[in-house]
Enzyme design. Structure first.
Site, short mmCIF file in Angstrom:
data_model
loop_
_atom_site.label_atom_id
_atom_site.label_comp_id
_atom_site.label_asym_id
_atom_site.label_seq_id
_atom_site.Cartn_x
_atom_site.Cartn_y
_atom_site.Cartn_z
N HIS A 31 0.82 -1.21 0.00
CA HIS A 31 0.00 0.00 0.00
C HIS A 31 0.86 1.27 0.00
CE1 HIS A 31 -3.65 2.31 1.08
NE2 HIS A 31 -2.79 3.07 1.71
N HIS B 54 -11.02 2.76 -1.31
CA HIS B 54 -11.22 2.30 0.07
C HIS B 54 -12.05 1.02 0.02
CE1 HIS B 54 -10.92 3.99 4.37
NE2 HIS B 54 -9.73 3.76 3.89
N SER C 246 -5.46 6.60 12.71
CA SER C 246 -6.60 7.43 13.09
C SER C 246 -6.79 8.53 12.06
CB SER C 246 -6.37 8.05 14.48
OG SER C 246 -6.53 7.07 15.47
N GLN C 247 -8.03 8.79 11.74
CA GLN C 247 -8.37 9.74 10.68
C GLN C 247 -8.25 11.19 11.17
OE1 GLN C 247 -9.91 8.60 7.52
NE2 GLN C 247 -8.82 6.82 8.26
N TYR D 262 4.21 0.79 -3.00
CA TYR D 262 3.92 0.50 -4.41
C TYR D 262 4.95 -0.47 -4.98
CZ TYR D 262 0.25 3.98 -4.50
OH TYR D 262 -0.90 4.66 -4.26
N SER E 232 -4.94 -0.31 -6.09
CA SER E 232 -5.54 -1.19 -5.09
C SER E 232 -5.41 -2.62 -5.58
CB SER E 232 -7.01 -0.83 -4.88
OG SER E 232 -7.62 -1.76 -4.00
N1 LIG Z 1 -2.24 4.39 -10.50
C1 LIG Z 1 -1.43 5.43 -10.32
N2 LIG Z 1 -1.18 6.24 -11.32
C2 LIG Z 1 -0.42 7.30 -11.15
N3 LIG Z 1 0.12 7.65 -10.01
C3 LIG Z 1 -0.09 6.88 -8.98
C4 LIG Z 1 -0.86 5.75 -9.08
N4 LIG Z 1 -0.94 5.18 -7.90
C5 LIG Z 1 -0.22 5.95 -7.09
N5 LIG Z 1 0.30 6.99 -7.75
C6 LIG Z 1 1.09 8.07 -7.21
O1 LIG Z 1 2.02 7.57 -6.30
C7 LIG Z 1 2.16 8.47 -5.20
C8 LIG Z 1 1.87 7.80 -3.90
O2 LIG Z 1 0.51 7.47 -3.89
P1 LIG Z 1 -0.32 7.35 -2.56
O3 LIG Z 1 0.43 6.46 -1.63
O4 LIG Z 1 -1.70 6.99 -2.91
O5 LIG Z 1 -0.33 8.79 -1.99
P2 LIG Z 1 -0.56 9.12 -0.48
O6 LIG Z 1 0.72 8.81 0.17
O7 LIG Z 1 -0.88 10.56 -0.51
O8 LIG Z 1 -1.68 8.24 -0.02
C9 LIG Z 1 1.19 9.60 -5.46
O9 LIG Z 1 1.85 10.64 -6.10
C10 LIG Z 1 0.22 9.00 -6.39
O10 LIG Z 1 -0.40 10.00 -7.15
#
Ligand SMILES: Nc1ncnc2c1ncn2[C@@H]1O[C@H](COP(=O)(O)OP(=O)(O)O)[C@@H](O)[C@H]1O
Ligand SMILES: [Mg+2]
Lengths: 226, 754, 78, 78
Positions: B56, B105, B331-332, B59, B559
């Site tokens: 999560h 979510h 926590s939100q 990536y 996701s």
């Molecule tokens: N499917 C995707 N396409 C493009 N960018 C993505 C994708 N998934 C994640 N990112 C980018 O990777 C970075 C980390 O994403 P994320 O973990 O969701 O952000 P945050 O830490 O704010 O929750 C962000 O800049 C997000 O826009």
């Protein structure tokens, strides 16, 4: 011409349509004066709008906590001296909780939040906020609420009806309100509370009509001529 | 406090057995942590690495595929902030910029639909706020199992009420989205929420902790045991031991569900915006997945030094929490601000005004270590970049499941029974209109406030949401969110492109100019090479299509693990497209606006019924190949509609997508309350139900000018009928009154979900 | 005819924004010393025949309480 | 530290749409014999010092219940 009338718009924590109410006030030609819930001060305004929203999250009961705020205290006493007060949605709930208007607003009959363009009939034009409408006029103004079902004990409802204190009525009741009541007025007509949102019907670009503008215009007419 | 594992204990007891496998870390990952630290990690450090290196947050499976969005982006001069920040930022002119992002979510929404969906909205709104923007609208893309399946009502009712409950209470208009049903989502619904915000260029905030001595301030809700380990697989018995430091009395009670508090978020938003306005922060980050672990390590890593945090200063909901729990709590309704010492009092005063809890918990330091203390003992001492940026990256095995895909693609619907007679065609239109897949979404959208903030120019049921950016401006944005898991199942490469094409077309149909893209990629397990193949195909397809359409991906979300047992959901890339409009007064609605106007079909129709709504709704058939992707035609179509709309040559436009021309006509009639009479060329069944892309219907008083414009741009244009009356009539075939259509369309969802 | 009461309360470890909003408001209304408020639901149920407490318990499990976030107790009224 | 319970119920003459929805839903879930459900609120309040029951009563009058539509009862827990 007299100086521009000044209309206060209250912000509680959790108010949402305060910007919109202020926009409507300006569109009607008045100055919008921000009022803060924590200040026991009306800044010399000529009228007050309590806007929509979820004050304090409305977790307990809509309007239950907001009515204790210093600014509402001031509004309650000024209203008894004739200050025009308009409560929209959450503002209506605050007015009922504070005792300025009778009855209460409970969960919608369908148990869902309802946002729709609502047809209404203006029942009373002898209020500071509805005087520019024609009696019986049919208007369209959005509703958007989860707790908008007007209820009161039978004696109160009978008295409202007998005295012509129902200000606006739903033409197709969205929430199960008693007698299709959408909004009511106090005896002297300076205090009006309603669930529909006139501030979202001031511009055909962003609302279903301009019918709401008349409400803000009504109070101005009264202020300017006063 | 004696049983808290500290850095000095780690040095004394270097060979302590640690539950890294249970925390989701592999042997080599654990070895790398030991290498980075030069010793074994403390329990708290181990938990931090495990959440930060989880799928999560890191990536790790998707990174190699997502790179193509950033490395070779389409030419665009609109991007102010690209991939890598909390959300991308796009210049929309007049010194204004817009930031938007979609996030999933899904899993929490299956466990507790109301709260899962509600906190999904809360999370994405904070991402937008973090950029320095005022959030101005939300959207949602939802997928559930079969509409009539036993559990669907619980999920639909809860999710819709949760999206509405949170967004309405924040005062954000919901301006659109989508709802889909398919058995593949029965045990794994999709809840994707989008938020868009607006800012002036100079108001941009970044998530960085710069300037030694600057203070680290935590704003918002108290920290509880929410979602600890929610981002990885921490809910193991061994982890409980680790959490409780071995010595505590039994495993602590940890909530399985997070409850959203939209009121706290609302005051947090207003408070942060005032703080930004007053220029009181040098950096800001929301707390989402991995909580303080993520917010502290990311801001420190993107800053110019290190950070020191006194974790015992964090205001807690439950006093007995351990440092590890505090660091990983999700926590939100919390934000982390970096504030110059001279501004701290002003920040705290604004928080006091709004009733927001605010606490200084640490400061930016020289050097490059993130040091976390707990009542004076050091529990974390690590390079922040190793947590935030240097997580593992996997090149997961990718394998097209040839047998399955070949069989699926071969199973065309050519032999499905088609309606032939006028009556059969009429029935098919009514059945499609009333189907859960295509019927009116009013039951859902009436639960969302679309008016608040006063800027909504178009919302449901129009093709895209359109919002005016400021009271004193005519400038606006249009947004659409689309996905089609059935197309993507048949061909993930084309499916991602088709989702993009549809969102792009929806935006174009309002008269707006499509500018930029966000995406939420919902897939099964990345450990399954067949799923990874779908993912690789979808990202490759999306990147290529974005280049062709000139719309860069600005950010998004992945996701994975959306599956029930071993069965993955239909791969579902959900694509958001943002467009701009110079004058929102020229926006085009999706419904007919006047009688006696010519109805023109733009685009070419081929016989393309595989993967279509007709095949699915009337035969539960999915097979063959999806419709052809025609990106240059989409571009031309968008250009024609944009120019015609701007010149006021057309009065409405509605794109053709699921259900083809038939459903487009039904919707245009019902939205406008005006009927239509049309004449069909060729096979009426194909004309009505084919789902060839790059098509739209428009209505005009000036057909000649429109034909000329279409001709110049090589867009096929065909006069198909006239608006007016109170029925939809297909000449020589059938007629259905608007009231019969309305009943069919409107009654389905209320009768299913009440 | 039996009257059964079902009390449904948020689980102790679950955030209770409603209760928190009240706790925050009370000092401003002059109420001191209130350290915690939790808000739940109370159902008054009338049941004809069968084993009323058992029926109420099952109804609570099935519908009245959300097991993910709430606990409940059942007792006969009176 | 005392724990006080405040129960707030809709007045008998006031509509209770939530209670009614539950009565309507129960037969479909296999529950027979439930003739009436009324849904109210339950508050669990912790009070430090003073006369806890009196404080809770005042809080109920002022804030927790709306006398136009609701009745309440107060009792010490345990
Ligand atoms: N499917 C995707 N396409 C493009 N960018 C993505 C994708 N998934 C994640 N990112 C980018 O990777 C970075 C980390 O994403 P994320 O973990 O969701 O952000 P945050 O830490 O704010 O929750 C962000 O800049 C997000 O826009
Ligand atoms: Mg973020």
């Amino acid at each position: 011409m007299a100086t521009t009338p000044r209309i206060g718009v209250v912000t509680f924590p959790g108010s949402l349509d305060d910007r919109d109410a202020a926009r409507a006030v300006r569109a009607a030609g008045a100055e919008a004066v921000p009022l803060w819930h924590g200040d026991a001060e009306l800044r010399g305004v000529d009228a007050v709008v309590l806007p929509g929203g979820f004050s304090y999250g409305d977790y307990l009961r809509a309007g239950a906590i907001a009515r204790f705020s210093p600014v509402v205290n001031e509004i309650v006493s000024a209203a008894s001296r004739g200050l025009p007060v308009l409560g929209i949605c959450n503002g209506f709930q605050v007015l009922c909780e504070s005792g300025l208007l009778p009855g209460a607003l409970i969960r919608n009959a369908g148990l869902h939040f309802v946002c729709r363009d609502q047809r209404l009939r203006v029942e009373s034009v002898t209020t500071r906020w509805t005087s520019d409408y024609d009696e019986g006029a049919e208007i369209v103004i959005p509703v958007k609420h989860g707790e908008g079902r007007y209820v009161a004990d039978q004696a109160t409802v009978d008295a409202l009806e007998a005295d012509g204190r129902v200000a606006v009525r739903y033409l197709d009741n969205p929430n199960g309100a008693t007698n299709d009541i959408a909004g009511i007025r106090n005896e002297s007509g300076n205090v009006v509370g309603l669930m529909p949102h006139p501030e979202h019907a001031i511009d055909p670009l962003t609302g279903p009509s301009t019918d709401g503008l008349t409400m803000f215009g009504s109070v101005l007419g009264a202020l300017v001529s006063a | 406090m004696t049983d808290i594992d500290t850095v000095s204990l780690a040095a004394q007891d270097p060979d302590k057995n640690q539950p890294y496998l249970e925390l989701g870390l592999k042997d080599d990952e654990y070895e790398r942590i030991r290498e980075i630290l030069g010793r074994r990690p403390t329990d708290t450090e181990l938990a931090m690495y495990s959440v930060m290196w989880s799928e999560h947050c890191s990536y790790k499976s998707s990174k190699v595929h997502l790179r193509q969005f950033g490395e070779d982006p389409p030419a665009s001069d609109a991007m102010l902030v690209g991939m890598g920040e909390n959300a991308g930022v796009v210049d929309v002119g007049d010194g204004l910029a817009v930031t938007f992002k979609v996030e999933s979510h899904n899993h929490p929404s299956y466990v507790e639909p109301y709260q899962g969906a509600a906190t999904g909205v809360g999370g994405i709104v904070r991402d937008i706020l973090t950029m320095g923007a005022r959030p101005i609208a939300v959207m949602d893309s939802l997928r559930f199992g079969d509409a009539a399946a036993p559990d669907t009502k619980r999920l639909v009712s809860g999710v819709v009420a949760g999206i509405g409950g949170y967004g309405n209470c924040l005062g954000l208009p919901n301006i659109g989205g989508e709802v889909g049903f398919d058995p593949s989502y029965a045990g794994n619904p999709l809840v994707n929420a989008l938020c868009v915000g607006v800012l002036r260029h100079e108001d941009l905030q970044l998530a960085q902790a710069k300037g030694a001595g600057n203070q680290v301030v935590l704003l918002g809700a108290l920290t509880g045991r929410d979602g600890i380990g929610g981002v990885s697989v921490l809910a193991s018995a061994t982890f409980d031991d680790a959490v409780d430091g071995g010595g505590a009395a039994g495993p602590s009670k940890r909530p399985s569900v997070q409850v959203g508090d939209p009121f706290t978020e609302k005051i947090l938003i207003e408070c942060c915006l005032e703080i930004f306005q007053a220029g009181l922060v040098t950096g800001i980050q929301d707390l989402g997945g991995a909580g303080l672990s993520c917010a502290t390590s990311e801001t420190a890593s993107h800053g110019d030094g290190g950070m020191r945090v006194a974790l015992d200063k964090v205001p807690l909901r439950e006093a007995s929490m351990s440092p590890l729990e505090v660091l990983t709590s999700e926590s939100q309704e919390r934000m982390l601000a970096i504030v110059e010492p001279s501004n701290v009092d002003a920040v705290l005063a604004l928080c006091q005004k709004w009733g927001v809890v605010a606490t200084v918990i640490g400061e930016v330091t020289e050097g490059d270590r993130l040091v976390v203390t707990w009542h004076g003992e050091t529990v974390v001492d690590a390079p922040p970049g190793s947590l935030a940026d240097d997580g593992p990256v996997y090149q997961r095995p990718v394998a097209r499941p040839d047998d399955e895909m070949d069989a699926l693609n071969a199973a065309t619907g050519a032999r499905l029974a088609r309606p032939v007679t006028s009556n059969q065609l009429r029935d098919a239109v009514l059945v499609m209109t009333a189907s859960p897949e295509l019927c009116s979404r009013r039951w859902v959208t009436e639960q969302y406030d679309r008016y608040v903030l006063g800027g909504t120019v178009l919302a449901m049921p129009h093709d895209a949401g359109v919002v005016r950016l400021a009271d004193d401006s005519t400038r606006g944005i249009a947004l659409a969110l689309d996905g089609n898991g059935r197309f993507a199942k048949l061909d993930p490469y084309a499916g991602a492109q088709l989702a993009l094409a549809e969102a792009y077309r929806n935006v174009a149909c309002t008269g707006a100019r499509p500018l930029a893209v966000t995406d939420c990629l919902n897939f099964g397990s990345p450990e399954d090479p067949a799923v990874m193949w779908q993912f690789a195909e979808a990202t490759r397809g999306l990147a290529a299509a974005c280049r062709e359409l000139g719309t860069p991906v600005t950010g998004g979300n992945v996701s994975f693990y959306n599956q029930t047992g071993a069965t993955a959901i239909n791969p579902t890339p959900v694509i958001g497209v943002l467009g701009v409009m110079d004058n929102v007064a020229r926006r085009l609605p999706s419904g007919f606006t006047a009688a006696d106007q010519a109805i023109v079909l733009l685009g070419a129709t081929d016989e393309e019924l595989d993967g279509s709504a007709w095949s699915w709704v009337t035969h539960r058939h999915l097979g063959g190949r999806p419709p052809t992707v025609r990106l240059s035609s989409e571009r031309a179509l968008a250009w024609v509609i944009g120019s015609a709309g701007d010149g006021q040559a057309i009065t409405m436009a509605h794109d053709l997508s699921e259900g083809g021309l038939a459903i487009a006509l039904v919707e245009a009639c019902l939205i406008g309350g005006i009927g239509a009479t049309v004449t069909l060329d060729g096979d009426p069944f194909v004309a009505l139900f084919s789902e060839s892309t790059a098509r739209a219907i428009v209505a005009t008083d000036d057909a000649e000018m429109l034909f000329e414009l279409a001709g110049v741009n090589d867009v096929p244009a065909q006069l198909i009928g006239t608006t007016g009356g109170d029925a939809l009539s297909v000449a020589g075939q059938f007629e259905i009154t608007l009231s019969e259509l309305r009943d069919a369309s409107e009654s389905t969802l209320p009768s299913l979900f009440g | 005819m039996a009257r059964v009461i079902v009390d449904v309360m948020p689980k102790p470890e679950i955030l209770d924004p409603q209760g928190q909003a009240i706790v925050r408001a009370l000092p401003g209304l002059g109420f001191e010393g209130v350290t915690s408020v939790r808000q739940g639901k109370r159902f008054e149920i009338e049941i004809d025949g069968g084993d009323p407490a058992a029926i109420a318990r099952q109804a609570a499990e099935a519908l009245l309480a959300n097991p993910a976030i709430e606990d409940f107790t059942v007792h006969l009224d009176g």
